[in-house]
Design an enzyme around this catalytic site. Sequence first.
Site, PDB file in Angstrom:
ATOM      1  N   HIS A  61       0.832  -1.193   0.000  1.00 47.35           N
ATOM      2  CA  HIS A  61       0.000   0.000   0.000  1.00 47.35           C
ATOM      3  C   HIS A  61       0.872   1.250   0.000  1.00 47.35           C
ATOM      4  O   HIS A  61       2.056   1.188   0.274  1.00 47.35           O
ATOM      5  CB  HIS A  61      -0.963   0.028   1.201  1.00 47.35           C
ATOM      6  CG  HIS A  61      -0.289   0.128   2.531  1.00 47.35           C
ATOM      7  ND1 HIS A  61      -0.076  -0.954   3.345  1.00 47.35           N
ATOM      8  CD2 HIS A  61       0.202   1.196   3.202  1.00 47.35           C
ATOM      9  CE1 HIS A  61       0.522  -0.577   4.444  1.00 47.35           C
ATOM     10  NE2 HIS A  61       0.705   0.730   4.397  1.00 47.35           N
TER      11      HIS A  61
ATOM     12  N   ARG B 187      -1.877  11.041   4.272  1.00 44.68           N
ATOM     13  CA  ARG B 187      -2.567  11.638   5.418  1.00 44.68           C
ATOM     14  C   ARG B 187      -3.691  12.528   4.896  1.00 44.68           C
ATOM     15  O   ARG B 187      -3.485  13.289   3.947  1.00 44.68           O
ATOM     16  CB  ARG B 187      -1.582  12.448   6.255  1.00 44.68           C
ATOM     17  CG  ARG B 187      -0.587  11.574   6.973  1.00 44.68           C
ATOM     18  CD  ARG B 187       0.366  12.401   7.841  1.00 44.68           C
ATOM     19  NE  ARG B 187       1.233  11.523   8.581  1.00 44.68           N
ATOM     20  CZ  ARG B 187       2.407  11.078   8.133  1.00 44.68           C
ATOM     21  NH1 ARG B 187       2.835  11.462   6.948  1.00 44.68           N
ATOM     22  NH2 ARG B 187       3.137  10.265   8.862  1.00 44.68           N
TER      23      ARG B 187
ATOM     24  N   GLU C  77      -3.741   3.499   1.883  1.00 41.85           N
ATOM     25  CA  GLU C  77      -4.039   3.654   3.310  1.00 41.85           C
ATOM     26  C   GLU C  77      -4.294   5.137   3.571  1.00 41.85           C
ATOM     27  O   GLU C  77      -3.400   5.963   3.381  1.00 41.85           O
ATOM     28  CB  GLU C  77      -2.862   3.173   4.158  1.00 41.85           C
ATOM     29  CG  GLU C  77      -3.009   3.448   5.635  1.00 41.85           C
ATOM     30  CD  GLU C  77      -1.744   3.127   6.416  1.00 41.85           C
ATOM     31  OE1 GLU C  77      -1.598   3.686   7.516  1.00 41.85           O
ATOM     32  OE2 GLU C  77      -0.894   2.350   5.930  1.00 41.85           O
TER      33      GLU C  77
ATOM     34  N   ASN D 268      -5.349  11.674  11.292  1.00 43.91           N
ATOM     35  CA  ASN D 268      -4.984  12.050  12.651  1.00 43.91           C
ATOM     36  C   ASN D 268      -6.055  13.015  13.136  1.00 43.91           C
ATOM     37  O   ASN D 268      -6.262  14.066  12.541  1.00 43.91           O
ATOM     38  CB  ASN D 268      -3.589  12.686  12.674  1.00 43.91           C
ATOM     39  CG  ASN D 268      -2.520  11.683  12.307  1.00 43.91           C
ATOM     40  OD1 ASN D 268      -2.316  10.705  13.003  1.00 43.91           O
ATOM     41  ND2 ASN D 268      -1.856  11.911  11.187  1.00 43.91           N
TER      42      ASN D 268
ATOM     43  N   HIS E 198       2.101  11.810  -7.619  1.00 45.22           N
ATOM     44  CA  HIS E 198       0.689  11.506  -7.801  1.00 45.22           C
ATOM     45  C   HIS E 198       0.452  10.008  -7.660  1.00 45.22           C
ATOM     46  O   HIS E 198       1.380   9.217  -7.620  1.00 45.22           O
ATOM     47  CB  HIS E 198       0.207  11.972  -9.178  1.00 45.22           C
ATOM     48  CG  HIS E 198       0.921  11.312 -10.323  1.00 45.22           C
ATOM     49  ND1 HIS E 198       2.060  11.846 -10.885  1.00 45.22           N
ATOM     50  CD2 HIS E 198       0.679  10.162 -11.001  1.00 45.22           C
ATOM     51  CE1 HIS E 198       2.478  11.055 -11.858  1.00 45.22           C
ATOM     52  NE2 HIS E 198       1.660  10.015 -11.947  1.00 45.22           N
TER      53      HIS E 198
ATOM     54  N   GLU F 145      -3.652  10.732 -11.287  1.00 43.29           N
ATOM     55  CA  GLU F 145      -3.534  10.641 -12.735  1.00 43.29           C
ATOM     56  C   GLU F 145      -4.432   9.504 -13.211  1.00 43.29           C
ATOM     57  O   GLU F 145      -4.371   8.391 -12.690  1.00 43.29           O
ATOM     58  CB  GLU F 145      -2.099  10.367 -13.157  1.00 43.29           C
ATOM     59  CG  GLU F 145      -1.918  10.256 -14.659  1.00 43.29           C
ATOM     60  CD  GLU F 145      -0.495   9.962 -15.073  1.00 43.29           C
ATOM     61  OE1 GLU F 145      -0.174  10.219 -16.253  1.00 43.29           O
ATOM     62  OE2 GLU F 145       0.299   9.472 -14.245  1.00 43.29           O
TER      63      GLU F 145
END
Length: 149
Positions: free
Chosen positions: A22, A26, A73, A77, A91, A144
């Site tokens: 993965h 964030r 993922e 936070n 990207h 993209e």
Amino acid sequence: MATDAEQQTESDRSLFGARLLHTMIRVGDLQKSLDFYSGALGMKQLRREDYSSSRFTLVFVGYGDEAAHTVIELTHNWDETGYTHGSGFGHIAIRVNNIQAACERLASLDVKILRPPGHMAHTADKGQRDIIAFVEDPDGYKIELIEKR
């Protein structure tokens, strides 16, 4: 002269049992990101892990299960609302069957189209020119879209 990586055989590489699992990004607003990745892009929410004592949530999204596919993922936070991206990350790329239809659908969902569908501006040495487009997720990450050849 061949590099060490070029000299490796398939059996050498398989000793590691390596596979790309993965990539993590964030996100400032988890629900907006889920609406984008699952709603607009059609990815499945594969797994969610809440860490209340540490105040963060991980959500894994993708087009297939984690056992066989690379996924994204999304890390939220709880006390952060946004992030800077720096200059190193470029990207995420997604192959689509019909780039024009994909962009029309995304535009109808108010997804920002940064670059409409068209051939790459540059031609590879072998004469290849993909048809691409760029869109932006709620946190400003570039996605993209590449039309399947």
